[in-house]
Design an enzyme around this catalytic site. Structure first.
Site, PDB file in Angstrom:
ATOM      1  N   PRO A 140       0.805  -1.216   0.000  1.00  0.00           N
ATOM      2  CA  PRO A 140       0.000   0.000   0.000  1.00  0.00           C
ATOM      3  C   PRO A 140       0.843   1.273   0.000  1.00  0.00           C
ATOM      4  O   PRO A 140       1.629   1.503   0.904  1.00  0.00           O
ATOM      5  CB  PRO A 140      -0.819  -0.107   1.289  1.00  0.00           C
ATOM      6  CG  PRO A 140      -0.050  -1.031   2.157  1.00  0.00           C
ATOM      7  CD  PRO A 140       0.697  -1.959   1.257  1.00  0.00           C
ATOM      8  N   GLU A 141       0.705   2.038  -1.039  1.00  0.00           N
ATOM      9  CA  GLU A 141       1.237   3.392  -1.053  1.00  0.00           C
ATOM     10  C   GLU A 141       0.022   4.312  -1.046  1.00  0.00           C
ATOM     11  O   GLU A 141      -1.081   3.870  -0.738  1.00  0.00           O
ATOM     12  CB  GLU A 141       2.156   3.599  -2.260  1.00  0.00           C
ATOM     13  CG  GLU A 141       3.375   2.672  -2.183  1.00  0.00           C
ATOM     14  CD  GLU A 141       4.370   2.861  -3.320  1.00  0.00           C
ATOM     15  OE1 GLU A 141       4.433   3.965  -3.888  1.00  0.00           O
ATOM     16  OE2 GLU A 141       5.082   1.899  -3.644  1.00  0.00           O
TER      17      GLU A 141
ATOM     18  N   LYS B 181       0.721   8.033   3.962  1.00  0.00           N
ATOM     19  CA  LYS B 181       0.313   6.649   4.161  1.00  0.00           C
ATOM     20  C   LYS B 181      -0.266   6.407   5.545  1.00  0.00           C
ATOM     21  O   LYS B 181      -0.611   5.279   5.891  1.00  0.00           O
ATOM     22  CB  LYS B 181       1.513   5.718   3.906  1.00  0.00           C
ATOM     23  CG  LYS B 181       1.908   5.697   2.428  1.00  0.00           C
ATOM     24  CD  LYS B 181       3.165   4.924   2.164  1.00  0.00           C
ATOM     25  CE  LYS B 181       4.342   5.828   1.950  1.00  0.00           C
ATOM     26  NZ  LYS B 181       5.525   5.153   1.390  1.00  0.00           N
TER      27      LYS B 181
ATOM     28  N   ARG C 118      17.103  -1.881  -1.410  1.00  0.00           N
ATOM     29  CA  ARG C 118      15.877  -2.160  -2.160  1.00  0.00           C
ATOM     30  C   ARG C 118      16.307  -2.331  -3.608  1.00  0.00           C
ATOM     31  O   ARG C 118      17.380  -2.804  -3.901  1.00  0.00           O
ATOM     32  CB  ARG C 118      14.901  -0.981  -2.039  1.00  0.00           C
ATOM     33  CG  ARG C 118      14.628  -0.553  -0.632  1.00  0.00           C
ATOM     34  CD  ARG C 118      13.487  -1.351  -0.039  1.00  0.00           C
ATOM     35  NE  ARG C 118      13.116  -0.868   1.283  1.00  0.00           N
ATOM     36  CZ  ARG C 118      13.661  -1.305   2.409  1.00  0.00           C
ATOM     37  NH1 ARG C 118      14.611  -2.210   2.365  1.00  0.00           N
ATOM     38  NH2 ARG C 118      13.256  -0.846   3.566  1.00  0.00           N
TER      39      ARG C 118
END
Length: 304
Positions: free
Chosen positions: A2-3, A61, A292
């Site tokens: 979820p962004e 968020k 990442r």
DNA sequence: CGCTCTACCTGTGTGC
DNA sequence: TGCACACAGGTAGAGC
């Protein structure tokens, strides 16, 4: 993952299906999921019992539901149930007692039993998400993109979070200057939630691709027009994802994972390693970045 | 103060 | 088959 668009979809679902309902009791199945509530799970449950959820508010968020005072309905709420979905969090609405009973789930972390027999379930596989009950505080809204001296009523843990690009009050010109003021690379800057909130790894890669800017471009090299182009690209891709998420949203079911359906169809570079860039056909490159990964087109987004 | 890096967590997929 | 390990990644807080 979820962004901002996914969290906004959840906020919208909560607003339509949960706001106005009252919490009968809270069951904390996994204490780790309320670790940010420093007084502990029992205190969290105590502060929720009998409270009415009066609104659904989001910044970046972070998502929160202001709580009505038990003895003084209608007064300005001074605390709220605060949620962050982390990587895998979901807030699932159970409409009836039968739905609640059928909804036992191995990743169910917190259940809020509602006074009409339904429930709001916090399900979170990887447990990066968390719930807490926190005080709302008038906060000087002087973060980048903020409305200057205005005071915003936000939870304490959200006070340092900047406005996001879908916030009507955001000033992109101010945010662009904040990005350029940092002394780092542009992707780091747009992932910094104090500069601009709501952007995660996926939309950062997509927005930079749209703007034709390499993720490692030093912010010092960005002129104002280029910085604005990056913000425009981010806002555009998040807006499109939100539109798709909204259309696939199912009543009474507030989903997060893949709710937008956006990941399968519309991503230009994220997760598209070795596939052709939709603009020029050059194979997309994946590079390690901040433990990442970054995905970009080596031709459209030339290295600095 | 500003920037960088790591711990936190668990399920899935891959290679040996 | 079993094991080891990489990977997904937002945030707080430690470190420099």
């Amino acid at each position: 993952m979820p962004e901002l668009p996914e969290v906004e979809t959840v906020r919208d679902g909560l607003e339509r299906h949960v706001v106005g309902r009252t919490v009968r009791a809270a069951e904390v199945r996994r204490p780790y999921s309320v670790r940010r509530h420093l007084a502990g799970p029992a205190d969290l449950a105590g502060r929720l019992a009998g409270r009415t959820l009066t609104a659904a508010v989001r910044r970046g968020k972070f998502l929160w539901l202001p709580l009505d005072h038990p003895g003084a309905p209608g007064t300005t709420p001074d605390d709220a149930l605060l949620a962050h979905l982390g990587m895998s969090g979901q807030l699932l609405v159970r409409a009836t007692a039968a739905d609640v009973a059928a909804a036992e789930h191995p990743h169910l972390r917190v259940r809020l039993l509602l006074d009409d027999g339904g429930a709001l379930d916090f399900v979170d596989q990887r447990t990066f998400g968390h719930l807490s009950v926190v005080d709302l505080e008038p906060t000087a809204d002087d973060r980048p993109g903020g409305a200057g001296s205005d005071l915003a009523l936000v939870p304490g843990p959200v006070a340092h979070i900047g406005r996001d690009l879908l916030d009507p009050a955001v000033d992109r010109d101010v945010v662009a200057r904040a990005v350029r003021r940092r002394r780092t690379q542009v992707k780091r800057a747009v992932l910094d939630q104090t500069v601009v909130s709501g952007v995660g790894n996926i939309y950062a890669d997509e927005g930079l691709w749209r703007a034709r800017v390499h993720p490692l471009t030093p912010t010092a090299d960005l002129d104002q027009a280029t910085a604005l182009r990056v913000l425009d690209g981010l806002a555009e891709v998040m807006g499109e994802a939100l539109a798709q998420g909204g259309t696939s949203f199912d009543a009474l079911y507030v989903n997060v994972n893949g709710a937008s359906g956006y990941f399968d169809r519309s991503l230009a570079v994220y997760g598209q390693t070795d596939r052709p860039c939709p603009r020029c056909g050059t194979p997309v490159v994946r590079e390690s970045f901040m433990n990442r990964s970054s995905h970009f087109c080596p031709v459209c987004q030339p290295a600095p």
